[in-house]
Write a protein that holds these residues in place. Structure first.
Motif, PDB file in Angstrom:
ATOM      1  N   LEU A  13       7.138 -16.978  28.528  1.00  0.00           N
ATOM      2  CA  LEU A  13       6.896 -15.680  27.580  1.00  0.00           C
ATOM      3  C   LEU A  13       8.204 -15.754  26.654  1.00  0.00           C
ATOM      4  N   LEU A  14       9.304 -16.326  27.060  1.00  0.00           N
ATOM      5  CA  LEU A  14      10.335 -16.477  25.843  1.00  0.00           C
ATOM      6  C   LEU A  14      10.098 -16.932  24.774  1.00  0.00           C
ATOM      7  N   PHE A  15       9.312 -18.028  24.650  1.00  0.00           N
ATOM      8  CA  PHE A  15       8.962 -18.615  23.536  1.00  0.00           C
ATOM      9  C   PHE A  15       7.625 -18.065  22.972  1.00  0.00           C
ATOM     10  N   SER A  16       6.674 -17.633  23.610  1.00  0.00           N
ATOM     11  CA  SER A  16       5.288 -17.361  23.233  1.00  0.00           C
ATOM     12  C   SER A  16       5.350 -15.880  22.629  1.00  0.00           C
ATOM     13  N   LEU A  17       5.896 -15.030  23.314  1.00  0.00           N
ATOM     14  CA  LEU A  17       5.716 -13.665  23.079  1.00  0.00           C
ATOM     15  C   LEU A  17       6.390 -13.294  21.475  1.00  0.00           C
ATOM     16  N   PRO A  18       7.364 -13.855  20.891  1.00  0.00           N
ATOM     17  CA  PRO A  18       7.975 -13.517  19.510  1.00  0.00           C
ATOM     18  C   PRO A  18       6.610 -13.964  18.488  1.00  0.00           C
ATOM     19  N   GLY A  48       8.705  -8.434  17.931  1.00  0.00           N
ATOM     20  CA  GLY A  48       8.959 -10.008  17.851  1.00  0.00           C
ATOM     21  C   GLY A  48      10.429 -10.398  17.178  1.00  0.00           C
ATOM     22  N   LEU A  49      10.581  -9.813  16.107  1.00  0.00           N
ATOM     23  CA  LEU A  49      11.913  -9.959  15.547  1.00  0.00           C
ATOM     24  C   LEU A  49      13.155  -9.641  16.471  1.00  0.00           C
ATOM     25  N   SER A  50      13.216  -8.700  17.061  1.00  0.00           N
ATOM     26  CA  SER A  50      14.319  -8.164  17.760  1.00  0.00           C
ATOM     27  C   SER A  50      14.352  -9.294  19.100  1.00  0.00           C
ATOM     28  N   LYS A  51      13.181  -9.823  19.737  1.00  0.00           N
ATOM     29  CA  LYS A  51      13.374 -10.955  20.740  1.00  0.00           C
ATOM     30  C   LYS A  51      13.918 -12.076  19.892  1.00  0.00           C
TER      31      LYS A  51
END
Length: 145
Positions: free
Chosen positions: A57-62, A30-33
């Protein structure tokens, strides 16, 4: 023969270890994203799904990954954290499996961070190991309660 109390203690320890391993994995990813936002965005847009899904996914995954790691850290929410971990790892593993079948017609780039050095097959094995850790922690957690 191991007594009931010792067995229960070992199950608690195994559940704690599983939670910590998954917690580190999801917190790191999460942090690396977040820290490599542009690289994450580029990697997601290179995948085989539509742009709207990449945006989602860009906004929700982290948020989901860091949130899952927090759920795993708190004993009262750990069981739910294991369930989310299992769902995430199953989805990630399923996607990798589909990529490896060639169903999409091309093999997109893999994820970033330390895991970036893994090929798709190695990444699948890695994910399946962590999926197993999640299932084991979830099952042991159910026994402990």
């Amino acid at each position: 023969m191991i007594g009931h109390g010792k067995l229960r203690k070992h199950r608690h320890l195994a559940t704690d270890v599983a939670a910590v391993l998954l917690c580190f994995l999801f917190f790191y990813t999460g942090l690396s994203k977040l820290f490599d936002w542009e690289g994450t965005k580029s990697g997601l847009y290179n995948q085989v799904f539509p742009k709207w899904m990449a945006d989602m996914l860009l906004f929700s995954l982290p948020v989901l990954e860091i949130g899952t790691s927090l759920l795993l850290m708190i004993p009262k929410t750990r069981h739910f954290g294991f369930r989310i971990s299992i769902i995430l790892m199953a989805c990630f593993s399923g996607y990798i499996g589909l990529v490896l079948t060639g169903i999409f017609g091309r093999v997109p780039c893999s994820c970033g961070g330390v895991i970036d050095s893994l090929g798709w097959w190695e990444h699948l094995v890695f994910n399946l190991i962590f999926l197993g850790i999640g299932v084991g922690g979830w099952k042991l957690g159910k026994v402990n309660n």
